[in-house]
Design a protein around this motif. Structure first.
Motif, PDB file in Angstrom:
ATOM      1  N   GLU A  71       0.851  -1.187   0.000  1.00  0.00           N
ATOM      2  CA  GLU A  71       0.000   0.000   0.000  1.00  0.00           C
ATOM      3  C   GLU A  71       0.890   1.241   0.000  1.00  0.00           C
ATOM      4  OE1 GLU A  71      -2.823  -0.518   3.172  1.00  0.00           O
ATOM      5  OE2 GLU A  71      -3.738  -2.240   2.200  1.00  0.00           O
ATOM      6  N   ASN A  72       0.832   2.092   1.026  1.00  0.00           N
ATOM      7  CA  ASN A  72       1.658   3.304   1.041  1.00  0.00           C
ATOM      8  C   ASN A  72       2.854   3.177   1.973  1.00  0.00           C
ATOM      9  OD1 ASN A  72       0.003   4.736  -0.767  1.00  0.00           O
ATOM     10  ND2 ASN A  72      -1.433   5.195   0.877  1.00  0.00           N
ATOM     11  N   LEU A 176       4.897  -0.671  14.110  1.00  0.00           N
ATOM     12  CA  LEU A 176       3.473  -0.896  13.900  1.00  0.00           C
ATOM     13  C   LEU A 176       2.950   0.175  12.949  1.00  0.00           C
ATOM     14  CD1 LEU A 176       0.755  -2.267  14.614  1.00  0.00           C
ATOM     15  CD2 LEU A 176       0.586  -0.659  16.538  1.00  0.00           C
ATOM     16  N   ILE A 177       2.388  -0.251  11.806  1.00  0.00           N
ATOM     17  CA  ILE A 177       1.867   0.719  10.845  1.00  0.00           C
ATOM     18  C   ILE A 177       0.354   0.672  10.733  1.00  0.00           C
ATOM     19  CG2 ILE A 177       3.992   0.831   9.487  1.00  0.00           C
ATOM     20  CD1 ILE A 177       2.735  -1.066   7.481  1.00  0.00           C
ATOM     21  N   VAL A 187       1.789  -7.117  -1.328  1.00  0.00           N
ATOM     22  CA  VAL A 187       3.185  -6.720  -1.166  1.00  0.00           C
ATOM     23  C   VAL A 187       3.899  -6.882  -2.502  1.00  0.00           C
ATOM     24  CG1 VAL A 187       5.356  -7.173   0.030  1.00  0.00           C
ATOM     25  CG2 VAL A 187       3.188  -7.404   1.263  1.00  0.00           C
ATOM     26  N   LYS A 188       4.509  -5.809  -2.981  1.00  0.00           N
ATOM     27  CA  LYS A 188       5.271  -5.839  -4.225  1.00  0.00           C
ATOM     28  C   LYS A 188       6.703  -5.385  -3.938  1.00  0.00           C
ATOM     29  CE  LYS A 188       1.298  -4.694  -7.161  1.00  0.00           C
ATOM     30  NZ  LYS A 188       0.759  -3.746  -8.164  1.00  0.00           N
TER      31      LYS A 188
END
Length: 216
Positions: A71-72, A176-177, A187-188
């Motif tokens: 994601e970001n 922790l995000i 996930v790339k």
């Protein structure tokens, strides 16, 4: 070291580190007190310059840095996903690549690791040690409830989707995000290059041998 590598990857800068403890497999130099650190920094600044190919004590090594982009959020070592309720397990489904090959496991978490992170949490969870420029990613179940749930190594060109059935904590490089309910993260791998300043005699596998005491 991880924070410095994030900055260096963005800026194209050199990065190095000095180890004060016993671990730190990718921290190339050792300085056990502040006096040694000052002396080594002075020597490094005198010895390493962009046009200096004849450095006496240090070398510049280039690595392909497989930043994991979920994601970001970006991680250098790993993303991992653990149930928010301490001590519990979750049902995880991991989907790898364009062919949507997947496996499911009930475990205490899932680690998606780069080669840089393979000597960290992934190793503690039973994963393999990966050479820094090996061009792969590693998926490691944490404390799986079946012995057939084993680590998997895949090309870093593959997309990895991790899904779960209950509230989990999403971690990146130990931070922790996010905390979220049942869902999925894609996930790339995002390739960049990083240049690390290392002592000329430093070698990844010799370093592992010494840190892990393979000679004893």
């Amino acid at each position: 070291m991880l924070s410095a590598m994030h900055i260096a990857a963005e800026k194209g800068a050199l990065v190095t580190g000095f180890n004060y403890g016993n671990l730190g497999y990718l921290v190339p130099d050792v300085a056990m007190n502040r006096y040694a650190l000052v002396d080594k920094l002075r020597q490094l600044l005198d010895d390493v310059a962009p046009t200096d190919d004849d450095a006496e004590a240090y070398k510049i090594s280039e690595y392909k840095l497989p930043l994991l982009k979920g994601e970001n959020h970006v991680a250098i070592n790993d993303f991992y996903f653990v149930p928010a309720a301490n001590g519990s397990a979750a049902d995880f489904t991991v989907t790898i690549g364009k062919d949507s090959s997947n496996f499911s496991t009930k475990s205490s978490g899932i680690v998606v690791s780069t080669p840089f992170g393979s000597t960290g949490l992934a190793l503690s969870a039973g994963g393999s040690i990966l050479s820094p420029n090996s061009g792969v990613l590693e998926v490691v179940p944490m404390l799986p409830h079946t012995l057939t749930s084993r680590p998997i190594i895949v090309p870093d060109s593959d997309t990895i989707a991790v899904a779960w059935d209950r509230k989990v904590q999403v971690m990146a490089d130990g931070r922790l995000i996010d905390t979220r309910g049942p869902g999925e993260v894609i996930v790339k791998c995002k390739k960049r290059k990083i240049r690390m300043v290392q002592p000329k005699a430093w070698d990844f596998f010799e370093n592992l041998k010494n840190k892990m005491k393979w000679h004893s």
